[in-house]
Design an enzyme around this catalytic site. Structure first.
Site, PDB file in Angstrom:
ATOM      1  N   ARG A 132     -62.877 -27.624  36.814  1.00 25.33           N
ATOM      2  CA  ARG A 132     -64.061 -27.064  37.447  1.00 25.33           C
ATOM      3  C   ARG A 132     -65.113 -28.133  37.713  1.00 25.33           C
ATOM      4  O   ARG A 132     -66.200 -27.801  38.196  1.00 25.33           O
ATOM      5  CB  ARG A 132     -64.666 -26.004  36.531  1.00 25.33           C
ATOM      6  N   ARG A 137     -66.489  -5.134  38.856  1.00 27.69           N
ATOM      7  CA  ARG A 137     -65.249  -5.457  38.147  1.00 27.69           C
ATOM      8  C   ARG A 137     -65.256  -4.879  36.728  1.00 27.69           C
ATOM      9  O   ARG A 137     -66.276  -4.883  36.054  1.00 27.69           O
ATOM     10  CB  ARG A 137     -65.101  -6.982  38.063  1.00 27.69           C
ATOM     11  N   ARG A 180     -67.432  -7.401  31.687  1.00 28.26           N
ATOM     12  CA  ARG A 180     -67.692  -8.681  31.025  1.00 28.26           C
ATOM     13  C   ARG A 180     -69.181  -8.936  30.914  1.00 28.26           C
ATOM     14  O   ARG A 180     -69.937  -8.590  31.815  1.00 28.26           O
ATOM     15  CB  ARG A 180     -67.025  -9.817  31.830  1.00 28.26           C
ATOM     16  N   ARG A 230     -73.571 -18.169  38.026  1.00 28.75           N
ATOM     17  CA  ARG A 230     -72.201 -18.697  38.082  1.00 28.75           C
ATOM     18  C   ARG A 230     -71.877 -19.195  39.479  1.00 28.75           C
ATOM     19  O   ARG A 230     -71.194 -20.198  39.652  1.00 28.75           O
ATOM     20  CB  ARG A 230     -71.198 -17.606  37.657  1.00 28.75           C
TER      21      ARG A 230
HETATM   22  P1  AMP Z   1     -64.060 -17.438  34.115  1.00 28.94           P
HETATM   23  O1  AMP Z   1     -63.423 -16.360  33.303  1.00 28.94           O
HETATM   24  O2  AMP Z   1     -63.060 -18.376  34.732  1.00 28.94           O
HETATM   25  O3  AMP Z   1     -65.038 -16.884  35.127  1.00 28.94           O
HETATM   26  O4  AMP Z   1     -64.907 -18.338  33.093  1.00 28.94           O
HETATM   27  C1  AMP Z   1     -65.930 -17.753  32.315  1.00 28.94           C
HETATM   28  C2  AMP Z   1     -66.828 -18.834  31.763  1.00 28.94           C
HETATM   29  O5  AMP Z   1     -66.084 -19.722  30.909  1.00 28.94           O
HETATM   30  C3  AMP Z   1     -67.487 -19.751  32.787  1.00 28.94           C
HETATM   31  O6  AMP Z   1     -68.638 -19.155  33.374  1.00 28.94           O
HETATM   32  C4  AMP Z   1     -67.820 -20.964  31.917  1.00 28.94           C
HETATM   33  O7  AMP Z   1     -68.920 -20.694  31.067  1.00 28.94           O
HETATM   34  C5  AMP Z   1     -66.578 -21.065  31.031  1.00 28.94           C
HETATM   35  N1  AMP Z   1     -65.527 -21.882  31.662  1.00 28.94           N
HETATM   36  C6  AMP Z   1     -64.318 -21.446  32.128  1.00 28.94           C
HETATM   37  N2  AMP Z   1     -63.597 -22.462  32.631  1.00 28.94           N
HETATM   38  C7  AMP Z   1     -64.358 -23.579  32.488  1.00 28.94           C
HETATM   39  C8  AMP Z   1     -64.202 -24.968  32.825  1.00 28.94           C
HETATM   40  N3  AMP Z   1     -63.076 -25.415  33.425  1.00 28.94           N
HETATM   41  N4  AMP Z   1     -65.208 -25.816  32.531  1.00 28.94           N
HETATM   42  C9  AMP Z   1     -66.327 -25.401  31.909  1.00 28.94           C
HETATM   43  N5  AMP Z   1     -66.562 -24.122  31.575  1.00 28.94           N
HETATM   44  C10 AMP Z   1     -65.591 -23.210  31.856  1.00 28.94           C
END
Ligand code: AMP
Length: 210
Positions: free
Chosen positions: A87, A124, A157, A168
C-alpha cells in the site's frame, strides 16, 4: 511462485475478487486488514500496536506490515494472492526484494471512483463468522442482518463510518495510488464498478492457464 497483487481504493472490490480468484487459481489469500483486525480482537501485542491506526483509517507502519507479508510468503511457497499489500512505495520495494527472477508477479488494479467506493462502504456489512461480504443496497443477505452461509449476525466494520471512509480514501490517494505508476509495466486494469462476476471474468483469462 505466482504472486497476485490486488491494488485499488478501499471498497473497489479487492476482497470479493480475491475470494473468487483464490478458488480459480488455488492460491491462498493474504488479507492484511483481516490479519490486523483479528490481532486487535485478540488483544495481542500486534493488535494493541495497530489498533488506533486501523480504527482511524490511517496506515500501519511499513516495518510491521512487511514483517507480516514476509512471514506469509515464507509459509506459502506455492504462491499467494495479496489483498491490501503493498500500500506504499516502500512496501512495494520490500515485496520486490523478496521475489526472485523466477517468480511470476501479476498486479491487478481495480479502478473505482470515490463516489462508488463511498457508497459501497457505507452500506457494507461483513460476517464475523465466515468473512462473507454483503452490501445492504446491492447484495443484501436473504434474511435481514444475518449471514446466508452461517446464520451469524452481520456487523459493520468500525472503519466503515462516513468520516473514516473519507480518511481512508485520502490516505489511498496519497500513499497507494502512486503504485499504479510504480507497477505500470504489465498492470491488469479492471473496472472496479463491475459486479464481482464480471470483474472475475475480465481477469481470469490473463491469470489462469486455458
Ligand atoms: P482493509 O481491510 O484492507 O481496508 O484494511 C483496513 C486497515 O488496515 C487499513 O485502513 C489500515 O489501517 C490497515 N492496513 C491494511 N493493509 C495495510 C498496509 N498494507 N499497510 C498499512 N496499513 C494497512
Amino acid at each position: 511462485m505466482k504472486i497476485v497483487v490486488l491494488l485499488g481504493p478501499p471498497g473497489s472490490g479487492k476482497g470479493t475478487l480475491a475470494a473468487s480468484l483464490s478458488e480459480h487459481l488455488r492460491l491462498a489469500v493474504f488479507v492484511i486488514g483481516d490479519a490486523l483486525r483479528a490481532a486487535i480482537d485478540a488483544g495481542s501485542k500486534l493488535g494493541l500496536k495497530v489498533k488506533s491506526a486501523v480504527e482511524a483509517g490511517r496506515l500501519v507502519d511499513d516495518e510491521t506490515i512487511l514483517a507480516l507479508a514476509r512471514e506469509f510468503l515464507r509459509t506459502h511457497p506455492e504462491g499467494v494472492l495479496l489483498d491490501g499489500f503493498p500500500r506504499t512505495i516502500r512496501q512495494a520495494e520490500g515485496l520486490r526484494s523478496l521475489l526472485s527472477a523466477e517468480d511470476d508477479l501479476h498486479v491487478i488494479y481495480l479502478d473505482a471512483s470515490e463516489e462508488t467506493v463511498t457508497s459501497r462502504l457505507s452500506s457494507r456489512r461483513v460476517c464475523p463468522g465466515c468473512g462473507e461480504i454483503y452490501n445492504m443496497r446491492f447484495r443484501p443477505p436473504k434474511n435481514d442482518g444475518v449471514c446466508d452461509n452461517c446464520g451469524v449476525t452481520l456487523i459493520r466494520r468500525k472503519d466503515d463510518t462516513e468520516e473514516v471512509i473519507r480518511e481512508r480514501y485520502r490516505v489511498y490517494l496519497r500513499e497507494t495510488a502512486p503504485l499504479v505508476d510504480y507497477f505500470a509495466d504489465g498492470l491488469i486494469r479492471v473496472d472496479g464498478n463491475l459486479s464481482g462476476d464480471k470483474a472475475l471474468e475480465s481477469v481470469r483469462g490473463e491469470l489462469c492457464p486455458a
